[in-house]
Design a protein around this motif. Structure first.
Motif, PDB file in Angstrom:
ATOM      1  N   GLY A 220       1.908   3.965  -3.929  1.00 22.52           N
ATOM      2  CA  GLY A 220       2.765   3.190  -3.079  1.00 22.52           C
ATOM      3  C   GLY A 220       2.112   3.151  -1.502  1.00 22.52           C
ATOM      4  O   GLY A 220       1.856   2.253  -0.952  1.00 22.52           O
ATOM      5  N   THR A 221       1.857   4.441  -1.292  1.00 19.75           N
ATOM      6  CA  THR A 221       1.482   4.912   0.107  1.00 19.75           C
ATOM      7  C   THR A 221       0.159   4.207   0.473  1.00 19.75           C
ATOM      8  O   THR A 221      -0.275   3.706   1.243  1.00 19.75           O
ATOM      9  N   VAL A 222      -0.888   4.537  -0.588  1.00 20.57           N
ATOM     10  CA  VAL A 222      -2.255   3.935  -0.595  1.00 20.57           C
ATOM     11  C   VAL A 222      -2.179   2.241  -0.380  1.00 20.57           C
ATOM     12  O   VAL A 222      -2.996   1.965   0.359  1.00 20.57           O
ATOM     13  N   GLU A 223      -1.370   1.583  -1.175  1.00 21.14           N
ATOM     14  CA  GLU A 223      -1.231   0.381  -1.086  1.00 21.14           C
ATOM     15  C   GLU A 223      -0.816  -0.252   0.259  1.00 21.14           C
ATOM     16  O   GLU A 223      -1.476  -1.025   0.878  1.00 21.14           O
ATOM     17  N   THR A 224       0.297   0.605   0.799  1.00 16.83           N
ATOM     18  CA  THR A 224       0.703   0.296   2.116  1.00 16.83           C
ATOM     19  C   THR A 224      -0.356   0.368   3.105  1.00 16.83           C
ATOM     20  O   THR A 224      -0.761  -0.607   4.224  1.00 16.83           O
ATOM     21  N   VAL A 225      -1.405   1.511   3.133  1.00 18.36           N
ATOM     22  CA  VAL A 225      -2.331   1.727   4.206  1.00 18.36           C
ATOM     23  C   VAL A 225      -3.465   0.612   3.967  1.00 18.36           C
ATOM     24  O   VAL A 225      -3.869   0.150   4.970  1.00 18.36           O
ATOM     25  N   THR A 226      -3.777   0.211   2.770  1.00 17.42           N
ATOM     26  CA  THR A 226      -5.021  -0.841   2.825  1.00 17.42           C
ATOM     27  C   THR A 226      -4.191  -2.489   3.317  1.00 17.42           C
ATOM     28  O   THR A 226      -5.166  -2.887   4.095  1.00 17.42           O
ATOM     29  N   ALA A 227      -2.917  -2.326   3.090  1.00 21.02           N
ATOM     30  CA  ALA A 227      -2.235  -3.559   3.565  1.00 21.02           C
ATOM     31  C   ALA A 227      -2.138  -3.485   5.006  1.00 21.02           C
ATOM     32  O   ALA A 227      -2.401  -4.624   5.913  1.00 21.02           O
ATOM     33  N   LEU A 228      -2.219  -2.284   5.688  1.00 25.20           N
ATOM     34  CA  LEU A 228      -2.189  -2.235   7.266  1.00 25.20           C
ATOM     35  C   LEU A 228      -3.432  -2.166   7.859  1.00 25.20           C
ATOM     36  O   LEU A 228      -3.634  -2.103   8.838  1.00 25.20           O
ATOM     37  N   GLY A 229      -4.379  -2.369   7.070  1.00 21.23           N
ATOM     38  CA  GLY A 229      -5.977  -2.412   7.536  1.00 21.23           C
ATOM     39  C   GLY A 229      -6.622  -1.076   7.542  1.00 21.23           C
ATOM     40  O   GLY A 229      -7.895  -0.903   7.876  1.00 21.23           O
TER      41      GLY A 229
END
Length: 263
Positions: A220-229
């Motif tokens: 989930g953290t990886v998905e958030t990182v990519t969503a944040l650029g």
């Protein structure tokens, strides 16, 4: 006040070209909030910004003063005497990049490099000892140095900080876990480690430290990182100590995240 013995990681900070962008990124990712020094101190110390998790100190963010400086997360090791430790660094084959300098009432800092070229900081506490929380999701949990000069580097950290090494039992992985001087070496006392830059890494990759943050959900953290650029350097994978990934933020600073197994 937290107690950090000689050679323990006690602080991390990120040098970023866009401080406000970094505050938004890590605030959204880890839930950090921020505080700054008083106006005169803020200007004196380059607008250094402290990050808090639930009101407790976890890290620092600082704007880069020079575009030639790397965008990176750095780690600081505790010392009771920064001047003495700086002298030992030179004697052990390392390099003192920035001699010890007081940071007002907060403490004394220095910047150095080991024989392989990996850069790290020293911190001699004043009013600021270091992390007020670690190992909790959103806070520091581990660091390791990546090097091509493992014999020289292993001797260096033993000579400078009294670090004791324990080789991982997996013969396929050349990795040394670090325990502080005066403890029983092993997993229960480990504070960091030494890894080797193998042919699997790009030839131009320099020696460096990698900073880890604890998370509740690695994927989930990886998905958030990519969503944040941000970007994914190593997608989530399992290790004996949990599930981890290596990432870069939206400005290029590398870090790792680790979700420990449920107990």
């Amino acid at each position: 006040m937290a107690v950090f013995t000689e050679g323990m990681p006690c602080w991390v900070d990120a040098q970023l070209p866009d401080l406000e962008g970094g505050k938004r990124f890590y605030g959204d990712l880890f839930g950090w909030t921020y505080g700054s020094y008083e106006k005169d101190e803020a200007e004196r110390y380059g607008h250094y910004t402290e990050a808090f998790l639930d009101g407790e100190l976890v890290a620092g963010l600082v704007p880069k003063r020079d575009g030639r400086m790397p965008t990176t997360w750095g780690v600081y090791f505790a010392t009771d005497d920064a001047t003495r430790t700086a002298r030992r660094i030179g004697e052990a084959g390392g390099q003192v990049i920035t001699a010890p300098v007081p940071v007002g009432r907060h403490g004394t800092t220095a910047l150095a490099a080991d024989p392989g070229g990996a850069v790290f900081g020293l911190w001699q506490k004043g009013e600021h000892a270091g992390f007020e929380v670690q190992g909790k999701p959103g806070s520091f949990c581990w660091t390791e140095v990546y090097t091509r000069e493992k014999e020289a580097v292993d001797r260096f950290y033993a000579d400078v900080f009294g670090i004791q090494g324990t080789q991982l039992p997996d013969d396929d992985v050349d990795y040394l876990m670090w325990s502080p001087a005066g403890t029983e070496p092993g997993e229960d006392t480990a504070i960091g480690g030494r890894s080797v830059i193998t042919d699997a890494f790009p030839a131009e990759l320099p020696s460096h430290f990698l900073v880890y943050f604890s998370v509740a959900d690695c994927d989930g953290t990886v998905e958030t990182v990519t969503a944040l650029g941000g970007r994914v350097t190593a997608p989530p994978f399992d290790i004996p100590y949990g599930r981890m990934a290596v990432l870069t933020d939206n400005q290029g600073a590398a870090f790792a995240v680790l979700a420990e197994p449920s107990k």
